[in-house]
Design a protein around this motif. Structure first.
Motif, PDB file in Angstrom:
ATOM      1  N   GLU A  12       0.862  -1.185   0.000  1.00  0.00           N
ATOM      2  CA  GLU A  12       0.000   0.000   0.000  1.00  0.00           C
ATOM      3  C   GLU A  12       0.892   1.227   0.000  1.00  0.00           C
ATOM      4  O   GLU A  12       1.808   1.332   0.820  1.00  0.00           O
ATOM      5  CB  GLU A  12      -0.898  -0.002   1.236  1.00  0.00           C
ATOM      6  N   THR A  13       0.645   2.157  -0.926  1.00  0.00           N
ATOM      7  CA  THR A  13       1.491   3.343  -1.066  1.00  0.00           C
ATOM      8  C   THR A  13       0.681   4.596  -0.777  1.00  0.00           C
ATOM      9  O   THR A  13      -0.440   4.740  -1.266  1.00  0.00           O
ATOM     10  CB  THR A  13       2.094   3.414  -2.482  1.00  0.00           C
ATOM     11  N   TYR A  14       1.280   5.492   0.009  1.00  0.00           N
ATOM     12  CA  TYR A  14       0.625   6.739   0.411  1.00  0.00           C
ATOM     13  C   TYR A  14       1.554   7.908   0.126  1.00  0.00           C
ATOM     14  O   TYR A  14       2.704   7.907   0.563  1.00  0.00           O
ATOM     15  CB  TYR A  14       0.266   6.702   1.904  1.00  0.00           C
ATOM     16  N   LEU A  15       1.052   8.886  -0.592  1.00  0.00           N
ATOM     17  CA  LEU A  15       1.772  10.121  -0.853  1.00  0.00           C
ATOM     18  C   LEU A  15       1.659  10.998   0.388  1.00  0.00           C
ATOM     19  O   LEU A  15       0.552  11.273   0.861  1.00  0.00           O
ATOM     20  CB  LEU A  15       1.162  10.838  -2.057  1.00  0.00           C
ATOM     21  N   LEU A  16       2.801  11.403   0.937  1.00  0.00           N
ATOM     22  CA  LEU A  16       2.824  12.227   2.146  1.00  0.00           C
ATOM     23  C   LEU A  16       3.481  13.561   1.797  1.00  0.00           C
ATOM     24  O   LEU A  16       4.695  13.631   1.630  1.00  0.00           O
ATOM     25  CB  LEU A  16       3.614  11.536   3.266  1.00  0.00           C
ATOM     26  N   LEU A  17       2.681  14.605   1.662  1.00  0.00           N
ATOM     27  CA  LEU A  17       3.223  15.907   1.268  1.00  0.00           C
ATOM     28  C   LEU A  17       3.928  16.617   2.411  1.00  0.00           C
ATOM     29  O   LEU A  17       4.860  17.379   2.192  1.00  0.00           O
ATOM     30  CB  LEU A  17       2.119  16.779   0.678  1.00  0.00           C
ATOM     31  N   ASP A  18       3.500  16.377   3.643  1.00  0.00           N
ATOM     32  CA  ASP A  18       4.138  16.966   4.819  1.00  0.00           C
ATOM     33  C   ASP A  18       4.374  15.829   5.824  1.00  0.00           C
ATOM     34  O   ASP A  18       3.643  15.698   6.806  1.00  0.00           O
ATOM     35  CB  ASP A  18       3.248  18.061   5.410  1.00  0.00           C
ATOM     36  N   PRO A  19       5.393  14.981   5.574  1.00  0.00           N
ATOM     37  CA  PRO A  19       5.555  13.753   6.354  1.00  0.00           C
ATOM     38  C   PRO A  19       5.996  13.959   7.793  1.00  0.00           C
ATOM     39  O   PRO A  19       5.746  13.104   8.641  1.00  0.00           O
ATOM     40  CB  PRO A  19       6.621  12.981   5.582  1.00  0.00           C
ATOM     41  N   GLY A  20       6.648  15.086   8.071  1.00  0.00           N
ATOM     42  CA  GLY A  20       7.143  15.299   9.430  1.00  0.00           C
ATOM     43  C   GLY A  20       8.012  14.139   9.883  1.00  0.00           C
ATOM     44  O   GLY A  20       8.865  13.655   9.140  1.00  0.00           O
ATOM     45  N   ASP A  21       7.773  13.664  11.096  1.00  0.00           N
ATOM     46  CA  ASP A  21       8.564  12.598  11.706  1.00  0.00           C
ATOM     47  C   ASP A  21       8.021  11.203  11.383  1.00  0.00           C
ATOM     48  O   ASP A  21       8.580  10.208  11.821  1.00  0.00           O
ATOM     49  CB  ASP A  21       8.577  12.826  13.229  1.00  0.00           C
ATOM     50  N   LEU A  22       6.936  11.117  10.610  1.00  0.00           N
ATOM     51  CA  LEU A  22       6.286   9.825  10.365  1.00  0.00           C
ATOM     52  C   LEU A  22       7.220   8.788   9.735  1.00  0.00           C
ATOM     53  O   LEU A  22       7.324   7.675  10.263  1.00  0.00           O
ATOM     54  CB  LEU A  22       5.018  10.002   9.527  1.00  0.00           C
ATOM     55  N   PRO A  23       7.924   9.079   8.640  1.00  0.00           N
ATOM     56  CA  PRO A  23       8.797   8.042   8.055  1.00  0.00           C
ATOM     57  C   PRO A  23       9.856   7.542   9.040  1.00  0.00           C
ATOM     58  O   PRO A  23      10.132   6.340   9.099  1.00  0.00           O
ATOM     59  CB  PRO A  23       9.448   8.743   6.856  1.00  0.00           C
ATOM     60  N   HIS A  24      10.422   8.441   9.830  1.00  0.00           N
ATOM     61  CA  HIS A  24      11.423   8.038  10.824  1.00  0.00           C
ATOM     62  C   HIS A  24      10.799   7.105  11.869  1.00  0.00           C
ATOM     63  O   HIS A  24      11.393   6.080  12.237  1.00  0.00           O
ATOM     64  CB  HIS A  24      12.028   9.267  11.511  1.00  0.00           C
ATOM     65  N   GLN A  25       9.621   7.447  12.359  1.00  0.00           N
ATOM     66  CA  GLN A  25       8.950   6.617  13.368  1.00  0.00           C
ATOM     67  C   GLN A  25       8.623   5.233  12.808  1.00  0.00           C
ATOM     68  O   GLN A  25       8.808   4.223  13.502  1.00  0.00           O
ATOM     69  CB  GLN A  25       7.675   7.296  13.876  1.00  0.00           C
ATOM     70  N   VAL A  26       8.145   5.180  11.557  1.00  0.00           N
ATOM     71  CA  VAL A  26       7.812   3.886  10.950  1.00  0.00           C
ATOM     72  C   VAL A  26       9.064   3.027  10.850  1.00  0.00           C
ATOM     73  O   VAL A  26       9.071   1.857  11.251  1.00  0.00           O
ATOM     74  CB  VAL A  26       7.136   4.073   9.573  1.00  0.00           C
ATOM     75  N   ARG A  27      10.126   3.594  10.312  1.00  0.00           N
ATOM     76  CA  ARG A  27      11.375   2.830  10.164  1.00  0.00           C
ATOM     77  C   ARG A  27      11.888   2.347  11.526  1.00  0.00           C
ATOM     78  O   ARG A  27      12.240   1.178  11.696  1.00  0.00           O
ATOM     79  CB  ARG A  27      12.438   3.673   9.481  1.00  0.00           C
ATOM     80  N   ALA A  28      11.937   3.250  12.487  1.00  0.00           N
ATOM     81  CA  ALA A  28      12.461   2.894  13.810  1.00  0.00           C
ATOM     82  C   ALA A  28      11.616   1.814  14.472  1.00  0.00           C
ATOM     83  O   ALA A  28      12.157   0.854  15.050  1.00  0.00           O
ATOM     84  CB  ALA A  28      12.523   4.141  14.695  1.00  0.00           C
ATOM     85  N   ARG A  29      10.314   1.929  14.397  1.00  0.00           N
ATOM     86  CA  ARG A  29       9.433   0.971  15.082  1.00  0.00           C
ATOM     87  C   ARG A  29       9.429  -0.396  14.415  1.00  0.00           C
ATOM     88  O   ARG A  29       9.439  -1.430  15.092  1.00  0.00           O
ATOM     89  CB  ARG A  29       8.007   1.522  15.169  1.00  0.00           C
ATOM     90  N   VAL A  30       9.406  -0.428  13.080  1.00  0.00           N
ATOM     91  CA  VAL A  30       9.452  -1.719  12.381  1.00  0.00           C
ATOM     92  C   VAL A  30      10.793  -2.389  12.663  1.00  0.00           C
ATOM     93  O   VAL A  30      10.857  -3.572  13.001  1.00  0.00           O
ATOM     94  CB  VAL A  30       9.207  -1.554  10.869  1.00  0.00           C
TER      95      VAL A  30
END
Length: 178
Positions: free
Chosen positions: A93-111
């Motif tokens: 599932e792919t989601y375009l994030l125009l203002d991602p903030g800290d979300l990508p970092h949190q996803v990577r760190a948690r996974v």
């Protein structure tokens, strides 16, 4: 992050039905081609638009950040074996994030933090990955085998070898002071 650079609080209308012990870590407005929504990372998992439930960090096989898009590949339970689950890739599932903030970092760190052990092995007729994941609120590790595409799921030789590989991995990772 400075006082003036802080992302606004998640709007109440976009807040998923969090569990009592769950808290929001990061969020971003998203689009996936089927309408807009919000991707929310919590301490327990990831809430994706169009889903009425959270994906636990341990249920995400892969998460990739392109710099604009977050692609998440959830696990699908194929079979339950003695002491482990056999899983396969759900559609990404792919989601375009125009203002991602800290979300990508949190996803990577948690996974990444959920993975305690991972090893790829050849199997009769294919290959597979044995993994042990940490699940919030669960003592010990949850073991899975993700078979590579084309590897026969119901083959007796494959199942016997995955049983052996998981048992060996469990023994190798068991605490010695207990």
């Amino acid at each position: 992050m400075g006082l003036f650079n802080r992302k606004p609080k998640l709007p109440a209308a976009a807040r998923p039905p969090l569990a009592a012990e769950e808290r929001v870590l990061a969020w971003a407005a998203a689009g996936n081609g089927e309408g807009d929504g919000v991707v929310v990372a919590s301490n327990l998992g990831l809430w994706l638009p169009g889903r009425g439930h959270r994906l636990g960090w341990h249920d995400i096989l892969k998460a990739v950040w392109s710099g604009r898009e977050l692609t998440v590949t959830p696990a699908e339970r194929v079979a339950e074996r003695d002491g482990y689950l056999v899983v396969a890739d759900c559609p990404a599932e792919t989601y375009l994030l125009l203002d991602p903030g800290d979300l990508p970092h949190q996803v990577r760190a948690r996974v990444t933090r959920s993975v305690a052990y991972t090893q790829h092995h050849p199997l009769p007729g294919g290959a597979g990955r044995v993994a042990a994941r940490r699940v919030p609120g669960v003592d010990g590790l949850t073991w899975t085998v993700r078979l590579d595409p084309g590897t026969p799921v119901d083959d007796d030789a494959v199942l016997a070898e995955t049983d052996r590989l998981v048992a060996a991995a469990r023994a190798a990772t068991a605490p010695t002071d207990v």
